[in-house]
Design a protein around this motif. Structure first.
Motif, PDB file in Angstrom:
ATOM      1  N   GLU A 140     -50.833  17.189 -31.031  1.00 11.30           N
ATOM      2  CA  GLU A 140     -51.521  16.391 -30.018  1.00 11.30           C
ATOM      3  C   GLU A 140     -52.296  17.295 -29.070  1.00 11.30           C
ATOM      4  OE1 GLU A 140     -50.505  13.115 -26.508  1.00 11.30           O
ATOM      5  OE2 GLU A 140     -49.126  13.409 -28.197  1.00 11.30           O
ATOM      6  N   ALA A 141     -53.503  16.871 -28.715  1.00 14.27           N
ATOM      7  CA  ALA A 141     -54.370  17.639 -27.826  1.00 14.27           C
ATOM      8  C   ALA A 141     -54.400  17.005 -26.431  1.00 14.27           C
ATOM      9  CB  ALA A 141     -55.782  17.710 -28.408  1.00 14.27           C
ATOM     10  N   ALA A 142     -55.182  17.608 -25.545  1.00 12.15           N
ATOM     11  CA  ALA A 142     -55.226  17.182 -24.144  1.00 12.15           C
ATOM     12  C   ALA A 142     -55.702  15.751 -23.982  1.00 12.15           C
ATOM     13  CB  ALA A 142     -56.119  18.128 -23.345  1.00 12.15           C
ATOM     14  N   ASP A 143     -56.512  15.255 -24.907  1.00  7.04           N
ATOM     15  CA  ASP A 143     -57.019  13.880 -24.795  1.00  7.04           C
ATOM     16  C   ASP A 143     -56.134  12.869 -25.515  1.00  7.04           C
ATOM     17  OD1 ASP A 143     -57.581  14.604 -27.387  1.00  7.04           O
ATOM     18  OD2 ASP A 143     -59.694  14.028 -27.328  1.00  7.04           O
ATOM     19  N   GLY A 144     -54.955  13.321 -25.969  1.00  7.92           N
ATOM     20  CA  GLY A 144     -54.012  12.423 -26.611  1.00  7.92           C
ATOM     21  C   GLY A 144     -54.205  12.245 -28.101  1.00  7.92           C
ATOM     22  N   LEU A 145     -55.230  12.860 -28.680  1.00  7.33           N
ATOM     23  CA  LEU A 145     -55.498  12.761 -30.108  1.00  7.33           C
ATOM     24  C   LEU A 145     -54.972  13.998 -30.817  1.00  7.33           C
ATOM     25  CD1 LEU A 145     -59.176  11.427 -29.993  1.00  7.33           C
ATOM     26  CD2 LEU A 145     -57.061  10.095 -30.276  1.00  7.33           C
ATOM     27  N   CYS A 146     -54.606  13.817 -32.075  1.00  6.95           N
ATOM     28  CA  CYS A 146     -54.156  14.939 -32.900  1.00  6.95           C
ATOM     29  C   CYS A 146     -55.298  15.388 -33.802  1.00  6.95           C
ATOM     30  CB  CYS A 146     -52.963  14.522 -33.756  1.00  6.95           C
ATOM     31  SG  CYS A 146     -51.524  13.956 -32.833  1.00  6.95           S
ATOM     32  N   GLY A 147     -55.338  16.678 -34.086  1.00  2.00           N
ATOM     33  CA  GLY A 147     -56.376  17.137 -35.001  1.00  2.00           C
ATOM     34  C   GLY A 147     -56.739  18.586 -34.830  1.00  2.00           C
ATOM     35  N   GLY A 148     -57.955  18.910 -35.345  1.00  4.03           N
ATOM     36  CA  GLY A 148     -58.383  20.287 -35.446  1.00  4.03           C
ATOM     37  C   GLY A 148     -59.309  20.742 -34.348  1.00  4.03           C
ATOM     38  N   ALA A 149     -59.856  21.938 -34.539  1.00  2.00           N
ATOM     39  CA  ALA A 149     -60.716  22.585 -33.553  1.00  2.00           C
ATOM     40  C   ALA A 149     -62.173  22.214 -33.793  1.00  2.00           C
ATOM     41  CB  ALA A 149     -60.556  24.101 -33.615  1.00  2.00           C
ATOM     42  N   PRO A 150     -62.865  21.671 -32.813  1.00  2.00           N
ATOM     43  CA  PRO A 150     -64.295  21.389 -32.984  1.00  2.00           C
ATOM     44  C   PRO A 150     -65.084  22.675 -33.228  1.00  2.00           C
ATOM     45  CG  PRO A 150     -63.404  20.288 -31.033  1.00  2.00           C
ATOM     46  CD  PRO A 150     -62.377  21.269 -31.485  1.00  2.00           C
ATOM     47  N   LEU A 195     -62.019  17.031 -36.615  1.00  2.00           N
ATOM     48  CA  LEU A 195     -61.192  16.116 -37.381  1.00  2.00           C
ATOM     49  C   LEU A 195     -60.052  15.590 -36.521  1.00  2.00           C
ATOM     50  CD1 LEU A 195     -60.996  17.774 -40.905  1.00  2.00           C
ATOM     51  CD2 LEU A 195     -61.760  15.442 -40.393  1.00  2.00           C
ATOM     52  N   VAL A 196     -59.858  14.281 -36.571  1.00  2.00           N
ATOM     53  CA  VAL A 196     -58.781  13.610 -35.835  1.00  2.00           C
ATOM     54  C   VAL A 196     -57.809  13.035 -36.847  1.00  2.00           C
ATOM     55  CG1 VAL A 196     -58.198  11.720 -34.268  1.00  2.00           C
ATOM     56  CG2 VAL A 196     -60.269  13.085 -33.868  1.00  2.00           C
ATOM     57  N   ASN A 197     -56.542  13.389 -36.709  1.00  2.00           N
ATOM     58  CA  ASN A 197     -55.503  12.955 -37.642  1.00  2.00           C
ATOM     59  C   ASN A 197     -54.824  11.700 -37.108  1.00  2.00           C
ATOM     60  OD1 ASN A 197     -53.428  12.672 -39.464  1.00  2.00           O
ATOM     61  ND2 ASN A 197     -52.746  14.815 -39.337  1.00  2.00           N
ATOM     62  N   GLY A 198     -55.080  10.572 -37.793  1.00  2.00           N
ATOM     63  CA  GLY A 198     -54.442   9.325 -37.404  1.00  2.00           C
ATOM     64  C   GLY A 198     -53.116   9.099 -38.096  1.00  2.00           C
ATOM     65  N   GLY A 199     -52.730  10.034 -38.978  1.00  2.00           N
ATOM     66  CA  GLY A 199     -51.482   9.927 -39.710  1.00  2.00           C
ATOM     67  C   GLY A 199     -51.607  10.409 -41.129  1.00  2.00           C
ATOM     68  N   GLN A 240     -50.453  28.458 -47.738  1.00  2.00           N
ATOM     69  CA  GLN A 240     -51.424  27.820 -46.864  1.00  2.00           C
ATOM     70  C   GLN A 240     -51.839  28.771 -45.758  1.00  2.00           C
ATOM     71  OE1 GLN A 240     -49.332  24.179 -45.648  1.00  2.00           O
ATOM     72  NE2 GLN A 240     -50.791  22.994 -46.836  1.00  2.00           N
ATOM     73  N   LEU A 241     -53.075  28.585 -45.307  1.00  2.00           N
ATOM     74  CA  LEU A 241     -53.606  29.338 -44.188  1.00  2.00           C
ATOM     75  C   LEU A 241     -53.800  28.407 -43.010  1.00  2.00           C
ATOM     76  CD1 LEU A 241     -56.426  31.266 -46.112  1.00  2.00           C
ATOM     77  CD2 LEU A 241     -54.120  32.093 -45.604  1.00  2.00           C
ATOM     78  N   PHE A 242     -53.812  28.972 -41.816  1.00  2.00           N
ATOM     79  CA  PHE A 242     -54.136  28.194 -40.629  1.00  2.00           C
ATOM     80  C   PHE A 242     -55.649  28.217 -40.465  1.00  2.00           C
ATOM     81  CE2 PHE A 242     -49.715  29.324 -39.720  1.00  2.00           C
ATOM     82  CZ  PHE A 242     -49.206  28.076 -39.370  1.00  2.00           C
ATOM     83  N   GLY A 243     -56.297  27.093 -40.790  1.00  2.00           N
ATOM     84  CA  GLY A 243     -57.740  27.007 -40.701  1.00  2.00           C
ATOM     85  C   GLY A 243     -58.193  26.437 -39.373  1.00  2.00           C
ATOM     86  N   MET A 244     -59.474  26.116 -39.290  1.00  2.00           N
ATOM     87  CA  MET A 244     -60.024  25.559 -38.057  1.00  2.00           C
ATOM     88  C   MET A 244     -59.484  24.159 -37.789  1.00  2.00           C
ATOM     89  SD  MET A 244     -63.969  26.786 -38.240  1.00  2.00           S
ATOM     90  CE  MET A 244     -64.394  28.526 -38.109  1.00  2.00           C
ATOM     91  N   CYS A 245     -59.333  23.377 -38.862  1.00  2.00           N
ATOM     92  CA  CYS A 245     -58.980  21.967 -38.697  1.00  2.00           C
ATOM     93  C   CYS A 245     -57.578  21.626 -39.174  1.00  2.00           C
ATOM     94  CB  CYS A 245     -59.982  21.086 -39.439  1.00  2.00           C
ATOM     95  SG  CYS A 245     -61.656  21.182 -38.784  1.00  2.00           S
ATOM     96  N   GLY A 246     -56.937  22.527 -39.909  1.00  2.00           N
ATOM     97  CA  GLY A 246     -55.617  22.221 -40.425  1.00  2.00           C
ATOM     98  C   GLY A 246     -55.114  23.323 -41.332  1.00  2.00           C
TER      99      GLY A 246
END
Length: 248
Positions: free
Chosen positions: A20-30, A78-82, A211-217
């Motif tokens: 989860e990020a500061a805006d309440g959404l989960c996901g990757g790095a813009p 990318l925003v992960n909704g589940g 697996q690698l830690f990428g920009m978005c996942g």
């Protein structure tokens, strides 16, 4: 030697971060690519891709079976909704791996190459570092939604300008060579020369174990085969009319 993927693309399997990020959404790095288009093939879960261009902000839903792509200059998050899982296709295989992406860090970080490299690096605990990087990129992304996109483009170019000659070589030896090979095959077919049909082959890329830690996942990035070491002969003239002399 393994041949390059069709069209000289790159391919990865991506499990989008569920942090989860500061805006309440989960996901990757813009972030934004300077010269590579990118496509998502959704294979599981749900979510969306938030984008920012000179045309404005958009939020495109993602569901299994969807195929969404965007061109260079599109800031994307990318925003992960589940359980969002994707197959990612990247244009110009080799260029993304060579740094064709810029995180949307706040302007003071973008203006300082040393600060940018430090913020983009994954040092120490990979998950913690990727999350810190994501949070900093989101801070800049939210600011860019209020304005300053042109300034971001200028800063991105400044950060990557020293790499452009090396990118040009990768493009010439990869995507351009692949397109030229098709042109050569067409010319041969027109002349009744079927010789390339006798060299059909099947290649396979093994799924990376780790697996690698990428920009978005978390990424399973399939390796990029090396381009042929011999120059392509008999191909039509290069579509680049005045290539930099220092690259040959």
């Amino acid at each position: 030697m393994v041949t390059r993927l069709p069209g000289s693309v790159g391919i990865s399997e991506l499990t989008v971060y569920d942090w989860e990020a500061a805006d309440g959404l989960c996901g990757g790095a813009p972030h934004m690519h300077l010269v590579c288009s990118e496509a998502y093939v959704v294979i599981g879960g749900a979510g969306s891709v938030q984008t920012l261009t000179t045309s404005g902000f958009a939020d495109t839903p993602l569901h299994p079976g969807d195929v969404v792509w965007f061109t260079p200059g599109t800031i994307h998050r990318l925003v992960n909704g589940g359980g969002l899982r994707l197959v990612v296709l990247m244009q110009n295989s080799g260029l993304p791996e060579a740094g064709d992406a810029v995180f949307t860090f706040p302007a003071p970080v973008l203006a300082d190459p040393h600060a940018y490299r430090a913020a983009a690096a994954l040092t120490g605990d990979g998950a913690a570092a990727a999350r810190r990087r994501r949070d900093l990129a989101l801070e800049g992304f939210l600011a860019l939604r209020e304005g300053g996109l042109r300034e971001f483009h200028i800063a991105a170019h400044c950060l990557k300008s020293d790499l452009l000659d090396a990118w040009w070589i990768r493009w010439r030896d990869g995507p351009l060579a692949a397109a030229a090979a098709t042109g050569l095959q067409l010319e041969r077919l027109k002349a009744g020369d079927l010789s390339h049909l006798g060299h059909g082959e099947v290649s396979r890329l093994e799924r990376p174990e780790h697996q690698l830690f990428g920009m978005c996942g978390r990424l399973h990035t399939y390796p990029v085969p090396d381009p042929p070491t011999r120059p392509l002969r008999g191909a039509p003239g290069s579509p680049h009319p005045h290539p930099p002399k220092e690259l040959f």
